[in-house]
Design an enzyme around this catalytic site. Structure first.
Site, PDB file in Angstrom:
ATOM      1  N   ASP A 142       1.002  -1.178  -0.132  1.00 31.73           N
ATOM      2  CA  ASP A 142       0.032  -0.060   0.064  1.00 31.73           C
ATOM      3  C   ASP A 142       0.925   1.102  -0.233  1.00 31.73           C
ATOM      4  O   ASP A 142       2.023   1.285   0.706  1.00 31.73           O
ATOM      5  CB  ASP A 142      -0.804  -0.064   1.276  1.00 31.73           C
ATOM      6  CG  ASP A 142      -1.956  -1.142   1.162  1.00 31.73           C
ATOM      7  OD1 ASP A 142      -2.412  -1.252  -0.069  1.00 31.73           O
ATOM      8  OD2 ASP A 142      -2.593  -1.624   2.185  1.00 31.73           O
TER       9      ASP A 142
ATOM     10  N   ASP B 185      -7.123  -1.160  -4.501  1.00 29.33           N
ATOM     11  CA  ASP B 185      -8.277  -0.834  -3.549  1.00 29.33           C
ATOM     12  C   ASP B 185      -8.970   0.231  -4.431  1.00 29.33           C
ATOM     13  O   ASP B 185     -10.280   0.249  -3.927  1.00 29.33           O
ATOM     14  CB  ASP B 185      -7.464  -0.364  -2.356  1.00 29.33           C
ATOM     15  CG  ASP B 185      -6.729  -1.366  -1.642  1.00 29.33           C
ATOM     16  OD1 ASP B 185      -6.979  -2.421  -1.661  1.00 29.33           O
ATOM     17  OD2 ASP B 185      -5.656  -0.765  -0.690  1.00 29.33           O
TER      18      ASP B 185
END
Length: 171
Positions: free
Chosen positions: A123, A139
């Site tokens: 991430d 995401d």
């Protein structure tokens, strides 16, 4: 089933698969760039006051829930992708819903690849103006794709229901 319905289905399936592949490629490419250009935990301003880049590894799912359950999340991604593929095949939905289903599936597969290959998901997007979990391109595809698909499905289903009511012999 008419030839026109078969060709629409083929186009929908092609659009779904192309969108899925493009989303996986964009996701994996963005993660590769981050891995070679951003040190662990280092924060870099991307859009000042709005968005920062910070590389973290997430062994859970959204908001770091389910830490260590990567295999379960990979299985869920496969099941959801299969379900979306079946939906695209059997429903005479508009092409934009096929695109959105492909984006959702592509995001899920992008994160699944990370979980299976490295045991965690990379991430790197961090909102600068609010305390929010760090996230990635996959995401975004899953979240935005799901929200738009829900809105699109409701709109399409409403139009379909109105068309059914206008059919001769229906009251």
């Amino acid at each position: 089933m008419g030839k026109d319905n078969v060709s629409k289905r083929g186009l929908r399936c092609t659009i779904f698969l192309l969108t899925l592949v493009v989303c996986v490629v964009v996701d994996q490419a963005s993660k590769a760039v981050v891995k070679v250009s951003l040190d662990w935990g280092k924060t870099v301003s991307f859009i000042p006051g709005v968005l920062n880049l910070v590389r973290v590894e997430n062994t859970g799912a959204a908001f770091s829930m389910g830490e260590g359950a990567g295999l379960l999340f990979a299985i869920i991604a496969l099941v959801v992708t299969a379900g979306l593929a079946v939906l695209v095949v059997i429903e005479d939905m508009p092409l934009y819903l096929g695109v959105l289903c492909g984006a959702i599936a592509g995001g899920g597969i992008g994160n699944m690849i990370d979980r299976l290959a490295q045991g965690s998901v990379t991430d790197f997007f961090a909102l600068a103006f609010i305390d929010f979990p760090v996230f990635n391109v996959a995401d975004i595809f899953v979240t935005v794709g799901t929200l738009l698909a829900i809105i699109g499905w409701i709109h399409w289903d409403h139009k379909r229901e109105l068309a059914r009511q206008d059919e001769p012999g229906r009251q």
